[in-house]
Design a protein around this motif. Structure first.
Motif, mmCIF file in Angstrom:
data_model
loop_
_atom_site.group_PDB
_atom_site.id
_atom_site.type_symbol
_atom_site.label_atom_id
_atom_site.label_comp_id
_atom_site.label_asym_id
_atom_site.label_seq_id
_atom_site.Cartn_x
_atom_site.Cartn_y
_atom_site.Cartn_z
ATOM 1 N N UNK A 35 -15.764 -22.326 10.573
ATOM 2 C CA UNK A 35 -16.970 -21.504 10.523
ATOM 3 C C UNK A 35 -16.965 -20.405 11.586
ATOM 4 N N UNK A 36 -16.391 -20.688 12.753
ATOM 5 C CA UNK A 36 -16.342 -19.699 13.838
ATOM 6 C C UNK A 36 -15.067 -19.920 14.639
ATOM 7 N N UNK A 37 -14.362 -18.828 14.932
ATOM 8 C CA UNK A 37 -13.093 -18.902 15.665
ATOM 9 C C UNK A 37 -13.126 -17.915 16.829
ATOM 10 N N UNK A 38 -12.697 -18.365 18.005
ATOM 11 C CA UNK A 38 -12.547 -17.485 19.161
ATOM 12 C C UNK A 38 -11.242 -17.827 19.868
ATOM 13 N N UNK A 39 -10.544 -16.793 20.319
ATOM 14 C CA UNK A 39 -9.280 -16.999 21.022
ATOM 15 C C UNK A 39 -9.448 -16.585 22.484
ATOM 16 N N UNK A 40 -8.977 -17.432 23.396
ATOM 17 C CA UNK A 40 -9.030 -17.146 24.832
ATOM 18 C C UNK A 40 -7.655 -17.433 25.417
ATOM 19 N N UNK A 41 -7.074 -16.422 26.046
ATOM 20 C CA UNK A 41 -5.747 -16.557 26.655
ATOM 21 C C UNK A 41 -4.719 -17.099 25.666
ATOM 22 N N UNK A 42 -4.803 -16.608 24.425
ATOM 23 C CA UNK A 42 -3.817 -16.972 23.423
ATOM 24 C C UNK A 42 -4.075 -18.286 22.714
ATOM 25 N N UNK A 43 -5.176 -18.956 23.038
ATOM 26 C CA UNK A 43 -5.481 -20.241 22.415
ATOM 27 C C UNK A 43 -6.687 -20.099 21.490
ATOM 28 N N UNK A 44 -6.550 -20.474 20.206
ATOM 29 C CA UNK A 44 -7.684 -20.393 19.282
ATOM 30 C C UNK A 44 -8.558 -21.649 19.357
ATOM 31 N N UNK A 45 -9.869 -21.440 19.391
ATOM 32 C CA UNK A 45 -10.831 -22.540 19.360
ATOM 33 C C UNK A 45 -11.604 -22.425 18.057
ATOM 34 N N UNK A 46 -11.785 -23.537 17.368
ATOM 35 C CA UNK A 46 -12.325 -23.504 16.020
ATOM 36 C C UNK A 46 -13.540 -24.422 15.899
ATOM 37 N N UNK A 47 -14.620 -23.870 15.365
ATOM 38 C CA UNK A 47 -15.785 -24.692 15.038
ATOM 39 C C UNK A 47 -15.822 -24.834 13.531
ATOM 40 N N UNK A 48 -15.949 -26.074 13.053
ATOM 41 C CA UNK A 48 -15.976 -26.348 11.618
ATOM 42 C C UNK A 48 -17.362 -26.843 11.221
ATOM 43 N N UNK A 49 -17.747 -26.560 9.985
ATOM 44 C CA UNK A 49 -19.077 -26.960 9.526
ATOM 45 C C UNK A 49 -19.099 -27.150 8.020
ATOM 46 N N UNK A 50 -19.922 -28.091 7.567
ATOM 47 C CA UNK A 50 -20.187 -28.235 6.144
ATOM 48 C C UNK A 50 -21.669 -27.992 5.867
ATOM 49 N N UNK A 51 -22.354 -27.369 6.818
ATOM 50 C CA UNK A 51 -23.788 -27.064 6.755
ATOM 51 C C UNK A 51 -24.652 -28.322 6.820
#
Length: 486
Positions: free
Chosen positions: A359-375
């Motif tokens: 649902x939302x992705x942000x990368x910091x210092x080359x590392x992707x962080x991922x938030x997942x959701x099914x609402x």
């Protein structure tokens, strides 16, 4: 990690993705134009020298509550799921009083006391006229919504850019979008520019130019047709105007997400056209205003998740959700695109994938962080690439933000919170109740503060990044959609 296959009922909820986002419209007429403030010194010189283009439009918060992931020995701390706060949306209206006007009364008399009588009559008439005039007031502005729908923030130099969708309360749209510019340090409003199209989704600065992506007004069946009423706009800061730069006719529909590779003057857009038509990722040339290509036409089944461009590695991350209607299996993952090839960033077996969409992705210092959701449920993955990693539970459709090299999470909804994330394990270092409804974006204001955009409340807020406390609140009520006469 236990990764279950999504049931048919859960799958069906995904089909309501765009309806859940709250952007709906069938109207197309422009609302009243908002005039720009007369301030030519508000922007950096590099931004003020944007190329000319054809013109087409001219406190204190509640006590912080810890999330379910926060481990704290204090008895007062409560889990995120129990945090509830009613955030009353700010209401304000202004009334303007007309200048008092006195009307002269002329009276004639043939007797010797005529002059005196005439004078008295004139004064009396003038007084009555003045009282009558002063009682006539301009009616207060009637707004069509309680929020102007602040959708995205961007920073360049000492300027904060913000785009407002200005939807009506029923999600219809009768006004074009609005770009507002603020002084980054204290939120002083510098200028506003009315956009050429409706429903802006993102604002970006690249190569000294300001670009705004717009989804446009929704048509029948929540469609975003490929027409000239949506696309990528380019803002002329010197003329205080914005014009359509790359139209939906070239892109194939409306723009639901937009990120830029400023170094190479490229943009990546998530294009949506209509239900049943596969969304696509289109790469564009920001210098030429042209479409370069569609990315992964054969590989990407349903790229409706978040886009994120990692400038440190030159990688575009694409969130995808796909339901196989034959097997009712969900195939959700995050792709990495290096300019040539697409590949999964997770080592998951396709049949064992996390059933909730990225649902939302942000990368910091080359590392992707991922938030997942099914609402219904949501989780943050600090190591999404590892199939054995466990996600940290947060509110169903939270959004991530990268501020000064640190990760923040915004839990949406009426009981909204803002949390600073420990990237080692996904827990919240601190978590604070938000000042408004539906926090939507967050950008750095200084080394210790950040601006927070609220989609569901007429508020732009400056907070401390050390503990989430409120530093300053900016009222954005004046940008709400105004009622249009029938």
């Amino acid at each position: 990690m236990n990764r279950k296959i999504l049931t048919l009922l859960t799958a069906a909820s995904f089909a309501l993705f765009f309806g859940a986002c709250g952007d709906d419209n069938s109207a197309s007429s422009n609302g009243p134009e908002i005039s720009c403030l007369d301030n030519e010194d508000c922007l950096d010189e590099d931004l003020s020298s944007a190329d000319d283009e054809p013109t087409s439009s001219s406190s204190k918060k509640g006590d912080a509550k810890s999330s379910s992931s926060v481990k704290d020995s204090k008895d007062e701390n409560k889990s995120s799921s129990s945090v509830k706060k009613d955030n009353d949306e700010g209401k304000s209206s202004s009334s303007e009083t007309k200048d008092d006007k006195s009307s002269d009364s002329k009276s004639e008399s043939s007797n010797s006391k005529g002059d005196s009588s005439s004078s008295e009559t004139q004064e009396s008439s003038s007084s009555e006229a003045s009282e009558s005039s002063s009682s006539e007031e301009v009616k207060p502005v009637e707004y069509a919504n309680t929020t102007p729908n602040l959708a995205d923030l961007e920073v360049s130099g000492d300027t904060l850019f913000a785009v407002f969708q200005r939807q009506n309360a029923d999600y219809s749209i009768t006004h074009n979008g609005l770009l507002a510019m603020y002084k980054l340090s204290d939120g002083t409003l510098l200028d506003t520019i009315q956009l050429a199209t409706k429903n802006p989704s993102a604002v970006k600065v690249a190569g000294g130019n300001v670009y705004v992506a717009t989804a446009g007004a929704y048509g029948a069946g929540y469609s975003l047709p490929a027409d000239n009423n949506r696309g990528i706009e380019k803002v002329d800061l010197s003329k205080k105007t914005s014009s359509l730069f790359i139209a939906g006719t070239k892109l194939g529909g409306g723009v639901n997400d937009f990120v830029v590779d400023a170094k190479n003057s490229k943009g990546y857009t998530l294009i949506y056209n209509a239900y049943g038509v596969t969304p696509k990722i289109v790469e564009i040339n920001l210098s030429a205003g042209s479409v370069i290509k569609t990315i992964g036409e054969s590989e990407l089944k349903d790229p409706e998740g978040s886009l994120e461009f990692d400038a440190t590695k030159g990688i575009l991350y694409i969130g995808e959700r796909f339901l196989d209607w034959d097997t009712f299996e969900m195939h959700n993952n995050v792709y990495a695109y290096d300019g040539t090839t697409l590949e999964y960033i997770s080592d998951l077996d396709p049949e064992l994938e996390e059933y909730r969409q990225p649902y939302s992705i942000k990368a910091i210092n080359g590392v992707p962080y991922v938030f997942v959701s099914d609402y219904n449920t949501g989780a943050l993955y600090v190591d999404y690439a590892d199939s054995e990693s466990e996600g940290t539970d947060f509110y169903q459709d939270s959004r991530l933000a990268a501020v000064n090299g640190e990760l923040f999470l915004m839990e949406r909804g009426d009981a909204a919170t803002i949390a600073k994330i420990n990237t080692a394990d996904g827990s919240a270092t601190w978590q604070s109740i938000a000042s408004g409804k539906n926090p939507y974006d967050m950008v750095a204001a200084s080394a210790s503060t950040a601006w927070v955009a609220y989609y569901g409340s007429p508020v732009l807020e400056l907070i401390s990044t050390s503990n989430g406390s409120s530093v300053k609140l900016i009222d954005t009520k004046e940008f709400c959609a105004v009622k249009v006469a029938d």
